[in-house]
Design an enzyme around this catalytic site. Structure first.
Site, PDB file in Angstrom:
ATOM      1  N   CYS A 280     -13.720 -57.956  22.600  1.00 41.78           N
ATOM      2  CA  CYS A 280     -14.246 -57.597  21.276  1.00 41.78           C
ATOM      3  C   CYS A 280     -14.429 -56.077  21.214  1.00 41.78           C
ATOM      4  O   CYS A 280     -15.051 -55.490  22.094  1.00 41.78           O
ATOM      5  CB  CYS A 280     -15.574 -58.315  21.066  1.00 41.78           C
ATOM      6  SG  CYS A 280     -16.443 -57.802  19.574  1.00 41.78           S
TER       7      CYS A 280
ATOM      8  N   CYS B  90     -18.325 -55.208  21.079  1.00 42.66           N
ATOM      9  CA  CYS B  90     -19.301 -55.366  22.164  1.00 42.66           C
ATOM     10  C   CYS B  90     -18.690 -55.587  23.544  1.00 42.66           C
ATOM     11  O   CYS B  90     -19.419 -55.703  24.523  1.00 42.66           O
ATOM     12  CB  CYS B  90     -20.243 -56.523  21.843  1.00 42.66           C
ATOM     13  SG  CYS B  90     -19.474 -58.141  22.070  1.00 42.66           S
TER      14      CYS B  90
ATOM     15  N   CYS C 186     -17.003 -63.049  16.920  1.00 44.72           N
ATOM     16  CA  CYS C 186     -17.484 -62.891  18.289  1.00 44.72           C
ATOM     17  C   CYS C 186     -18.838 -63.580  18.456  1.00 44.72           C
ATOM     18  O   CYS C 186     -19.757 -63.344  17.675  1.00 44.72           O
ATOM     19  CB  CYS C 186     -17.595 -61.400  18.600  1.00 44.72           C
ATOM     20  SG  CYS C 186     -18.404 -61.064  20.174  1.00 44.72           S
TER      21      CYS C 186
ATOM     22  N   CYS D 193     -21.715 -60.586  19.298  1.00 45.16           N
ATOM     23  CA  CYS D 193     -22.197 -59.570  18.353  1.00 45.16           C
ATOM     24  C   CYS D 193     -21.914 -59.924  16.901  1.00 45.16           C
ATOM     25  O   CYS D 193     -22.337 -59.204  16.006  1.00 45.16           O
ATOM     26  CB  CYS D 193     -21.623 -58.196  18.699  1.00 45.16           C
ATOM     27  SG  CYS D 193     -19.886 -58.028  18.257  1.00 45.16           S
TER      28      CYS D 193
ATOM     29  N   CYS E  28      -5.396 -65.926  14.519  1.00 45.86           N
ATOM     30  CA  CYS E  28      -4.729 -64.783  13.894  1.00 45.86           C
ATOM     31  C   CYS E  28      -5.762 -63.658  13.829  1.00 45.86           C
ATOM     32  O   CYS E  28      -6.711 -63.729  13.053  1.00 45.86           O
ATOM     33  CB  CYS E  28      -4.258 -65.200  12.502  1.00 45.86           C
ATOM     34  SG  CYS E  28      -3.389 -63.896  11.643  1.00 45.86           S
TER      35      CYS E  28
END
Ligand SMILES: [Zn+2]
Length: 187
Positions: free
Chosen positions: A101, A104, A149, A152, A172
């Site tokens: 991510c 984070c 995510c 976060c 996607c």
């Protein structure tokens, strides 16, 4: 076919499979293979790189996010903008490694879960377990599954049921929401 033709054919097939094997990891054939990719994702993590766990929640204010991200990242990650297709350098990323991510650092996918979907966005047929939470959105009238995510809350992309076998699933993803860490450790 003559004996010579047969030999040439076998040779060409051998070269072809060697080339294919060299350019990308073998596609999983069964769900067992996919489960193995999910279980062993750390094999693709570069040595010495520390990554957070999904339950180590990260909650930041809008201003803190603004400081942490570039303006384009802020628009897509915090204001639900969508990246133009074909613009992410990660579309062509084929090296072994981990996709985390951008917000984070939580590991989301490995290079072995990526495939070429032809959509212009980085696409994956499986994810690292516990990486995401999902919501259904109605922005395009038809319901779509948005995923973000788990650590976060940054929106990553949309989930579809038209991926390749054996999972039949497609994540996607906005490329700008991802950071690639090559297994070699060299970015
Ligand atoms: Zn995150």
């Amino acid at each position: 076919m003559t004996r010579r033709g047969l030999l040439q054919g076998l040779l060409a097939a051998g070269i072809w499979s060697a080339l294919k094997g060299h350019s990308s990891a073998a596609q999983p054939v069964s769900m067992k293979d996919v489960e193995a990719l999910q279980k062993n994702w750390k094999a693709l993590l570069a040595e010495g790189v520390k990554v957070p766990l999904p339950n180590e929640q990260l909650k930041l204010s809008k201003e803190e996010w603004r400081k942490r991200l570039s303006p384009n990242e802020f628009n897509i990650l915090r204001e639900e903008g969508t990246e133009r297709p074909g613009t992410s350098p990660l579309n062509n990323e084929k090296r072994p490694g981990i996709y985390t991510c951008q917000g984070c650092g939580l590991p989301l996918f490995t290079s072995e879960m990526k495939y070429e979907s032809g959509t212009g966005w980085p696409s994956f047929f499986a994810s690292i377990p516990s990486a995401f939470e999902t919501n259904t959105d109605f922005k395009l009238i038809l319901p779509r599954t948005e995923y973000h995510c788990a650590r976060c809350g940054v929106p990553q992309g949309h989930f579809f049921n038209d991926g390749p076998p054996p999972t039949g699933k497609r994540w996607c993803n906005n490329g700008v929401a991802l950071r690639f860490i090559p297994k070699s450790g060299k970015v």
